[in-house]
Design a protein around this motif. Structure first.
Motif, PDB file in Angstrom:
ATOM      1  N   PRO A 105      16.729 -28.082  40.215  1.00 23.72           N
ATOM      2  CA  PRO A 105      15.517 -28.732  39.712  1.00 23.72           C
ATOM      3  C   PRO A 105      15.842 -30.064  39.041  1.00 23.72           C
ATOM      4  CG  PRO A 105      16.182 -26.967  38.242  1.00 23.72           C
ATOM      5  CD  PRO A 105      17.104 -26.902  39.428  1.00 23.72           C
ATOM      6  N   PRO A 106      14.978 -31.072  39.179  1.00 26.15           N
ATOM      7  CA  PRO A 106      15.190 -32.330  38.451  1.00 26.15           C
ATOM      8  C   PRO A 106      15.064 -32.093  36.943  1.00 26.15           C
ATOM      9  CG  PRO A 106      13.514 -32.570  40.176  1.00 26.15           C
ATOM     10  CD  PRO A 106      13.771 -31.110  40.028  1.00 26.15           C
ATOM     11  N   LEU A 107      15.784 -32.884  36.168  1.00 23.99           N
ATOM     12  CA  LEU A 107      15.693 -32.769  34.712  1.00 23.99           C
ATOM     13  C   LEU A 107      14.252 -32.902  34.228  1.00 23.99           C
ATOM     14  CD1 LEU A 107      18.768 -34.753  33.305  1.00 23.99           C
ATOM     15  CD2 LEU A 107      18.174 -32.381  32.784  1.00 23.99           C
ATOM     16  N   GLY A 108      13.484 -33.738  34.905  1.00 26.52           N
ATOM     17  CA  GLY A 108      12.130 -34.036  34.446  1.00 26.52           C
ATOM     18  C   GLY A 108      11.167 -32.867  34.485  1.00 26.52           C
ATOM     19  N   VAL A 109      11.486 -31.799  35.242  1.00 22.86           N
ATOM     20  CA  VAL A 109      10.553 -30.671  35.336  1.00 22.86           C
ATOM     21  C   VAL A 109      10.953 -29.500  34.443  1.00 22.86           C
ATOM     22  CG1 VAL A 109      10.033 -31.315  37.715  1.00 22.86           C
ATOM     23  CG2 VAL A 109      11.689 -29.486  37.282  1.00 22.86           C
ATOM     24  N   LEU A 110      12.023 -29.641  33.676  1.00 25.65           N
ATOM     25  CA  LEU A 110      12.536 -28.522  32.887  1.00 25.65           C
ATOM     26  C   LEU A 110      12.009 -28.487  31.450  1.00 25.65           C
ATOM     27  CD1 LEU A 110      16.292 -28.426  34.027  1.00 25.65           C
ATOM     28  CD2 LEU A 110      14.369 -27.042  34.840  1.00 25.65           C
ATOM     29  N   ASN A 111      11.108 -29.401  31.107  1.00 20.91           N
ATOM     30  CA  ASN A 111      10.562 -29.470  29.746  1.00 20.91           C
ATOM     31  C   ASN A 111      11.658 -29.662  28.692  1.00 20.91           C
ATOM     32  OD1 ASN A 111       7.558 -28.959  29.997  1.00 20.91           O
ATOM     33  ND2 ASN A 111       8.361 -27.161  31.076  1.00 20.91           N
ATOM     34  N   LEU A 112      12.681 -30.419  29.054  1.00 18.20           N
ATOM     35  CA  LEU A 112      13.760 -30.724  28.122  1.00 18.20           C
ATOM     36  C   LEU A 112      13.506 -32.083  27.469  1.00 18.20           C
ATOM     37  CD1 LEU A 112      16.779 -29.631  30.345  1.00 18.20           C
ATOM     38  CD2 LEU A 112      15.927 -28.434  28.323  1.00 18.20           C
ATOM     39  N   PRO A 113      14.003 -32.295  26.245  1.00 17.67           N
ATOM     40  CA  PRO A 113      13.832 -33.596  25.592  1.00 17.67           C
ATOM     41  C   PRO A 113      14.483 -34.724  26.391  1.00 17.67           C
ATOM     42  CG  PRO A 113      14.553 -31.925  24.015  1.00 17.67           C
ATOM     43  CD  PRO A 113      14.668 -31.309  25.368  1.00 17.67           C
TER      44      PRO A 113
ATOM     45  N   GLY B  80      18.892 -20.390  30.177  1.00 16.26           N
ATOM     46  CA  GLY B  80      18.718 -21.572  31.016  1.00 16.26           C
ATOM     47  C   GLY B  80      19.856 -22.568  30.960  1.00 16.26           C
ATOM     48  N   LYS B  81      21.011 -22.159  30.424  1.00  9.44           N
ATOM     49  CA  LYS B  81      22.141 -23.088  30.303  1.00  9.44           C
ATOM     50  C   LYS B  81      22.588 -23.611  31.667  1.00  9.44           C
ATOM     51  CE  LYS B  81      24.888 -20.115  28.254  1.00  9.44           C
ATOM     52  NZ  LYS B  81      24.015 -18.921  28.208  1.00  9.44           N
ATOM     53  N   SER B  82      22.764 -22.696  32.626  1.00 13.91           N
ATOM     54  CA  SER B  82      23.262 -23.094  33.950  1.00 13.91           C
ATOM     55  C   SER B  82      22.301 -24.045  34.646  1.00 13.91           C
ATOM     56  CB  SER B  82      23.492 -21.852  34.821  1.00 13.91           C
ATOM     57  OG  SER B  82      24.484 -21.022  34.271  1.00 13.91           O
ATOM     58  N   THR B  83      21.002 -23.794  34.504  1.00 13.44           N
ATOM     59  CA  THR B  83      20.016 -24.656  35.149  1.00 13.44           C
ATOM     60  C   THR B  83      20.032 -26.055  34.544  1.00 13.44           C
ATOM     61  OG1 THR B  83      18.624 -22.753  35.670  1.00 13.44           O
ATOM     62  CG2 THR B  83      17.563 -24.913  35.678  1.00 13.44           C
ATOM     63  N   SER B  84      20.123 -26.124  33.207  1.00 18.70           N
ATOM     64  CA  SER B  84      20.170 -27.439  32.552  1.00 18.70           C
ATOM     65  C   SER B  84      21.405 -28.219  32.975  1.00 18.70           C
ATOM     66  CB  SER B  84      20.159 -27.261  31.028  1.00 18.70           C
ATOM     67  OG  SER B  84      18.940 -26.685  30.602  1.00 18.70           O
TER      68      SER B  84
ATOM     69  N   GLY C  52       5.216 -18.680  33.374  1.00 15.81           N
ATOM     70  CA  GLY C  52       6.451 -19.454  33.360  1.00 15.81           C
ATOM     71  C   GLY C  52       7.181 -19.357  32.040  1.00 15.81           C
ATOM     72  N   MET C  53       8.287 -20.079  31.968  1.00 15.04           N
ATOM     73  CA  MET C  53       9.123 -20.105  30.768  1.00 15.04           C
ATOM     74  C   MET C  53       9.259 -21.542  30.288  1.00 15.04           C
ATOM     75  SD  MET C  53       9.974 -16.861  30.640  1.00 15.04           S
ATOM     76  CE  MET C  53      11.372 -16.766  29.527  1.00 15.04           C
ATOM     77  N   VAL C  54       9.521 -21.695  29.003  1.00 12.80           N
ATOM     78  CA  VAL C  54       9.712 -23.029  28.440  1.00 12.80           C
ATOM     79  C   VAL C  54      10.818 -22.946  27.385  1.00 12.80           C
ATOM     80  CG1 VAL C  54       7.923 -22.728  26.666  1.00 12.80           C
ATOM     81  CG2 VAL C  54       8.529 -25.026  27.440  1.00 12.80           C
ATOM     82  N   PRO C  55      11.732 -23.937  27.328  1.00 12.98           N
ATOM     83  CA  PRO C  55      12.826 -23.877  26.360  1.00 12.98           C
ATOM     84  C   PRO C  55      12.495 -24.582  25.044  1.00 12.98           C
ATOM     85  CG  PRO C  55      13.250 -25.644  27.904  1.00 12.98           C
ATOM     86  CD  PRO C  55      11.928 -25.032  28.310  1.00 12.98           C
TER      87      PRO C  55
END
Length: 351
Positions: free
Chosen positions: A104-112, A135-139, A276-279
């Motif tokens: 997944p692109p970084l932009g869709v992971l709800n990360l800062p 979600g460590k591996s995905t990030s 869904g999930m959100v970090p």
């Protein structure tokens, strides 16, 4: 009972994990909740047949010897899985973590946004931490992919097992799997330093030798990305230091102060606004002040530094949780349950 039919049903339900245990119906984890699937109870011979369908001869031999085995399995056109097979009540059980084939692109992971900035670092140590399933591996995969699309560099990943499969774009990417391509993380990391890498991903800093080699690699001009099972930034620093004998801890504090670039600590929440999930994410950036705290063994002051440096992208876990709550993404009960300081957050959310 067909294994692929079960896995397809779990995929269609957006499950993160599938559990196949003799004596039980197949179960899946959807948004953190375990749910029985609409299939018959698995018999002992069914569980063994599914295991043998997924495992190669080396994995089967290891399972027979140790009664546990970790390996990866891929269903073409669907997903890859990180599998643990084990014995329980004298029958086979399997836990399968789904790894979707597309990074997944970084932009869709709800990360800062600051996490995207970390992919521009030329060298140093970046740690992504959190509990299992946070979600460590995905990030990390999304960060590697961002680098892959931008720079012409050599990336080596050391994983247990290989999860997301990368396609080399601007970068040349090699992926090595524990047990199949290398005997230990430490061995893979030691030899990786002779393979002309720019960036090294170490699946997990499990022991002193791996931690020491990772820090040395970062010292010698490489960008090293890795994970730890810690819940916040200050605990992460302490965990690394505590791996070392007491007589070496001052030296490692100094080395870590010079090489650590950032700690990203994740906690996943089930969303209440939609499926869904959100970090929630705590972010420590290693400013000169943070480096001094690490060097002088004043890691207990790190939370204060995080709180006073929000302007440059630092964020405490409780601040991130509160933001998710105020944006309507998570429930108050979940927010308080996962908070570092529940009473303080409870008052903040009620204000």
């Amino acid at each position: 009972m067909d294994l692929h039919t079960i896995l397809r049903a779990a995929y269609d339900s957006d499950a993160s994990d599938v559990h196949l245990i003799a004596g039980h119906q197949p179960c899946m984890r959807v948004h953190q909740a375990i749910t029985p699937m609409d299939f018959p109870v698995i018999k002992g011979e069914d569980a063994m047949r599914m295991f043998e369908q997924m495992a190669n001869p080396d994995v089967r031999n290891a399972f027979e010897k140790h009664k546990d085995a970790d390996f990866s399995y891929e269903v073409h056109g669907l997903a890859r899985y990180r599998v643990n097979a084990h014995m329980q009540r004298n029958t086979v059980g399997m836990a399968m973590r789904m790894i979707k084939t597309k990074v997944p692109p970084l932009g869709v992971l709800n990360l800062p946004e600051v996490i995207a900035r970390l992919t521009y670092l030329p060298r140093g140590l970046v740690l992504v931490t959190g509990d299992t399933g946070s979600g460590k591996s995905t990030s990390l995969a999304a960060m590697i992919q961002a680098i892959n699309e931008r720079y012409a560099k050599h990336i080596i990943t050391l994983e247990d097992p290989v999860e997301y499969k990368f396609t080399s774009q601007q970068c040349l990417i090699e992926q090595r799997e524990l047990g199949q391509d290398m005997p230990t993380f430490a061995s893979g990391l030691k030899h990786a330093l002779r393979q002309d890498p720019d960036i090294i991903l170490v699946g997990e800093m499990r022991d002193l030798e791996t931690a020491a080699l990772a820090i040395s690699a970062a010292e010698t001009g490489h960008l090293v990305l890795s994970t730890l099972h810690t819940v916040n930034a200050s605990q992460t620093v302490e965990r690394i230091v505590d791996m070392y004998p007491a007589g070496q801890q001052n030296q490692i504090r100094s080395m870590l102060a010079g090489t650590l670039q950032a700690v990203v600590s994740q906690t996943l929440f089930a969303r209440q606004d939609r499926p869904g999930m959100v970090p929630a994410v705590e972010i420590l950036l290693c400013t000169p002040a943070v480096r001094n705290l690490i060097r002088e063994n004043r890691t207990h002051e790190i939370p204060n530094v995080i709180e006073t440096n929000r302007a440059i992208g630092m964020c405490s876990l409780d601040t991130s949780i509160a933001e998710l709550y105020f944006n309507g993404m998570i429930s108050k009960e979940d927010a308080i349950a996962q908070a570092v300081y529940p009473d303080k957050l409870d008052r903040q959310l009620a204000a």
